[in-house]
Write a protein that holds these residues in place. Structure first.
Motif: not given
Length: 230
Positions: A196-202
């Motif tokens: 599963n591919h996860y892209v983002g920021s926090f």
């Protein structure tokens, strides 16, 4: 001549009466002067070292928070560490200082912040043995992998906070303090074990609350006052 004799007799008689009347007056009672008790001096000038314990709480959706869980909650974790600094009391009620601080965080995750460090200035208002202060400066998150000895080398940021410190004696003080750390946004792009591919920021930020104890060396503090005449 007779007038002169009468005046002389009157003066001699008056001189004899006055000492006799003075002798009949009661003697002035003797009162012992009260003992001199110098007012206590609370001086914040000098170096200090100490330790602290408390709790750390990650901001919303902070994956690096030690208490982050995959259901979205961010539970607090135990923290403990050391601090050292120097204060100077530059007027009767104002204190300026510099402090270095490091806190270990109780985390079981390999990618979480393992520790928080800071180098800050602080400005405080003091009355008697109490000091109310604000602080701010450089913050650092130990987000390195392999138990803190590898990986990305940590993250730089800033920190602000404030607290209340109290002198129990001239050499010992205790404090309660809040400190906020912000290390900016962290961007991620990865595949998990199921591809599963996860892209983002926090945002990697932390809230901390702690109590601490300092030993103060008081180098340069003024001498205690002496009684007049000593």
């Amino acid at each position: 001549m007779r007038k002169i004799l009468l005046a002389s007799v009157a003066i001699i008689g008056f001189g004899a009466i006055v000492p006799a009347q003075a002798a009949d007056l009661a003697a002035r009672p003797y009162t012992k002067a009260p003992a001199y008790e110098p007012a206590p001096i609370y001086n914040w000038t000098g170096f200090y070292i100490g330790g602290h314990v408390g709790g750390a709480f990650g901001g919303d959706n902070n994956f690096y928070s030690p208490g982050f869980t995959y259901n979205g909650s961010n539970d607090g974790v135990f923290m403990g560490g050391v601090q050292a600094g120097y204060d100077t009391q530059f007027s009767a009620n104002w204190v300026f200082g510099l402090e270095a601080n490091y806190s270990f965080l109780d985390t079981g995750s390999w990618f979480a912040n393992r520790g928080l460090g800071s180098v800050t200035g602080r400005l405080g208002y003091t009355w008697g043995p109490a000091l109310l202060y604000v602080k701010g400066g450089y913050g650092w998150a130990d987000s390195r992998f392999s138990n803190g000895f590898g990986g990305n080398g940590g993250r730089d940021g800033y920190t602000v906070g404030g607290g209340l410190e109290y002198l129990f004696t001239q050499n010992w003080s205790g404090k309660i303090e809040y400190q906020y750390y912000d290390f900016g946004n962290v961007h991620y792009d990865f595949f998990d074990g199921l591809n599963n591919h996860y892209v983002g920021s926090f945002r990697n930020d932390e809230h901390t609350i702690k109590v601490g104890l300092n030993y103060r060396f008081n180098w340069g503090a003024p001498l205690a006052p002496h009684a007049p005449g000593y």
